[in-house]
Design a protein around this motif. Structure first.
Motif: not given
Length: 287
Positions: A12-17, A39-40, A74-79
């Motif tokens: 969720a950095g500049i590019m991700g968001r 970050a989220l 918005f989630v904080s786990e890859v799976p």
């Protein structure tokens, strides 16, 4: 594979968001993942602010902006992000080790027909794809900052990327309201390879005292019709990102891409650009 309905954006950095913003606005259910909850929260606030601004300027209808926000998760786990995705777009830091680690994990979590894309601006998609069991479904999707304003996406075909994957991500890019160019993998692709040379030469000119940073920027904008000067642009991209790209190009393409020592010094000093408040230029915090 069938139609892409759900896109997971990793990081969720500049590019991700920015990628999450255009994906949601393009009609896709969009899951933005980052291990860091702050970050989220920052990403959600920034996407909402950018959509509000677009509505204010008449570029996006209020109903479309509201629908885009409703498509975002918005989630904080890859799976949690990977398992339901038809397309995963990776936007983690520009380091090969980090990308390989994530692709290894995604390959185990995602359905076999899920496409895995990297937003890398210079690294080898072929090398990243090699750690998966789905190299034909691995591709590059190189977006540009700020993503919600920049029109281009470079679609990068790795050694084993199949035609169906290329056609699918080109269609996805179109739904995000982007123009696409399809290129065979080569270090730096089109834009990063040329831009890195211009930016590196600008740092050599600054190091040699030929002109001030402001005048070098002014010369390229007014004399060569560049929309941004090389220092204005590197402050936006991030000096650490630019240095990482040049180091990779130097390693793969040879001596002419050796990073200017002054650029390396700026990075060591923590002058990373707008994101750190100081780059080539200063960016005082707004109150």
């Amino acid at each position: 594979m069938g139609e892409v309905r759900t896109i997971a954006v990793m990081g969720a950095g500049i590019m991700g968001r920015g990628i999450a913003h255009v994906a949601a606005l393009g009609g896709f259910r969009t899951i933005l993942e980052d291990l860091m909850p702050p970050a989220l929260r920052k990403a959600e606030a920034e996407i909402r602010a950018n959509l509000d601004k677009a509505v204010e300027l008449g570029k996006v209808a209020a109903g479309d902006a509201a629908a885009a926000m409703n498509r975002l998760e918005f989630v904080s786990e890859v799976p949690a992000a990977a398992r339901e995705a038809d397309l995963v777009i990776e936007a983690v830091p520009e380091q090969m080790a980090a990308k390989i680690e994530l692709f290894t994990q995604l390959d185990k979590l995602c359905r076999p027909d899920t496409i895995l894309a990297s937003n890398t601006s210079s690294l080898s998609i072929t090398e990243i794809a090699a750690v998966t069991q789905r190299a034909p479904k691995c591709v590059g999707m190189h977006f540009f900052n700020p993503v919600h304003k920049m029109k281009l996406v470079e679609i990068v075909q790795a050694l084993e990327t199949d035609r169906e994957t290329i056609a699918t991500v080109v269609e996805v890019g179109g739904r995000m309201n982007k123009e696409t160019v399809v290129i065979k993998e080569s270090p730096g692709f089109i834009t990063s390879r040329i831009n890195a040379m211009i930016g590196n030469e600008a740092f050599y000119m600054l190091q040699e005292g030929i002109a001030s940073a402001s005048d070098i920027d002014k010369a390229l904008k007014l004399g060569l019709n560049h929309p941004m000067g090389p220092f204005e642009l590197v402050d936006l991209v991030g000096l650490d990102t630019r240095l990482s790209i040049l180091e990779y190009l130097h390693k793969t393409l040879g001596e002419k891409y050796r990073p200017c020592p002054l650029l390396a010094q700026y990075v060591k000093a923590g002058r990373l650009g707008r994101k750190s408040g100081r780059g080539v230029f200063e960016y005082p915090a707004t109150k």
